[in-house]
Design an enzyme around this catalytic site. Sequence first.
Site, PDB file in Angstrom:
ATOM      1  N   HIS A  73       0.768  -1.416  -0.032  1.00  0.00           N
ATOM      2  CA  HIS A  73      -0.061  -0.188   0.002  1.00  0.00           C
ATOM      3  C   HIS A  73       0.839   1.125  -0.070  1.00  0.00           C
ATOM      4  O   HIS A  73       0.430   2.337  -0.734  1.00  0.00           O
ATOM      5  CB  HIS A  73      -0.917  -0.164   1.115  1.00  0.00           C
ATOM      6  CG  HIS A  73      -1.717   1.316   1.510  1.00  0.00           C
ATOM      7  ND1 HIS A  73      -2.893   1.225   1.089  1.00  0.00           N
ATOM      8  CD2 HIS A  73      -1.311   2.529   1.793  1.00  0.00           C
ATOM      9  CE1 HIS A  73      -3.544   2.510   1.299  1.00  0.00           C
ATOM     10  NE2 HIS A  73      -2.394   3.077   2.079  1.00  0.00           N
ATOM     11  N   GLU A  74       1.918   1.194   0.952  1.00  0.00           N
ATOM     12  CA  GLU A  74       2.733   2.442   1.011  1.00  0.00           C
ATOM     13  C   GLU A  74       3.468   2.785  -0.128  1.00  0.00           C
ATOM     14  O   GLU A  74       3.592   3.701  -0.628  1.00  0.00           O
ATOM     15  CB  GLU A  74       3.388   2.421   2.142  1.00  0.00           C
ATOM     16  CG  GLU A  74       2.663   2.412   3.527  1.00  0.00           C
ATOM     17  CD  GLU A  74       1.722   3.596   3.612  1.00  0.00           C
ATOM     18  OE1 GLU A  74       2.153   4.520   3.078  1.00  0.00           O
ATOM     19  OE2 GLU A  74       0.831   3.398   4.291  1.00  0.00           O
ATOM     20  N   HIS A  91       1.488   4.451  -3.029  1.00  0.00           N
ATOM     21  CA  HIS A  91       1.356   5.933  -2.519  1.00  0.00           C
ATOM     22  C   HIS A  91       2.619   6.374  -3.242  1.00  0.00           C
ATOM     23  O   HIS A  91       2.417   7.599  -3.832  1.00  0.00           O
ATOM     24  CB  HIS A  91       1.532   6.339  -1.158  1.00  0.00           C
ATOM     25  CG  HIS A  91       0.084   6.393  -0.679  1.00  0.00           C
ATOM     26  ND1 HIS A  91      -1.070   6.807  -1.307  1.00  0.00           N
ATOM     27  CD2 HIS A  91      -0.425   5.682   0.388  1.00  0.00           C
ATOM     28  CE1 HIS A  91      -2.062   6.796  -0.432  1.00  0.00           C
ATOM     29  NE2 HIS A  91      -1.819   5.785   0.475  1.00  0.00           N
TER      30      HIS A  91
END
Length: 281
Positions: free
Chosen positions: A132-133, A136
């Site tokens: 997820h990070e 980003h």
Amino acid sequence: MRHNRVRTAVLLGALSGMLLLAGEWLGGGSGVRIALVVTLVALGVAYFLADRIVLTALRARPVSEVEQPVLYAIVRELSYDARRPMPRLYLAPTSQPNALATGRNPRDAAICVTRGLLAILDERELRGVIGHELSHIYNRDTLLCSTTAALATMITYFGYVGLLFGPSDDPDEVPGFLAALILLVFGPVAATMVQLAVARSREYAADEAGARLTGDPLALATALRKIDEGTQRLPLPRTGRIASAGHLMIASPFHRSRWFATHPPTAQRTARLERMAGRQG
């Protein structure tokens, strides 16, 4: 994803336009020039120093591979799969489970996890959070959120300047004073709503992209449930320093707010991931 980028560009343009209009209201042509300079300075700070500001706010420190071999192995593997540079890794001392990504581009990016996160997640769940990070970072969300926050701060600043220094005795200049009052009252609200719109849409996109990167949507869904429970049990104080980093985290670190939530409801995020897993199955 493409729709989110277009909408975000429109929102950032609207914020910049609001700042220039505020400068005209408060000082005419010279006010526009001052507003432009201040806005460019704010964006420059956000571009070059946002990662340092965020990591300092969390008291995060660089973490070595000897100290966290599993974390390094996960980040290295996923970065290699994505054919992107490996970000720097940081550890924040807080017991609240959370994580964030920051940096102006993939080559200058950093991922920060908390001690609380490492304590409650297994390796599979941690891999989902890291995916997820990384998403980003690859989608340039970190730069976008930093510049949005800088513009929002400038809107509030101009409202205060207008009330403190804007002339109000001359009847011919009352409209300028009223404009400053309106900007002070409604500007921060408008800026906050822009931040919320950006943050919420980006979280959904990062959930999906991260799940595709790891190939395991259910791992992220399980991690989000644990993180949500942990942040509600151990909320962080909404101080000035930490507040600047809250919208970058995978889950809101503060007490829940119905009207000013920077993240989508966890139930909706996990439901999307479960549907995604069902389609893959």
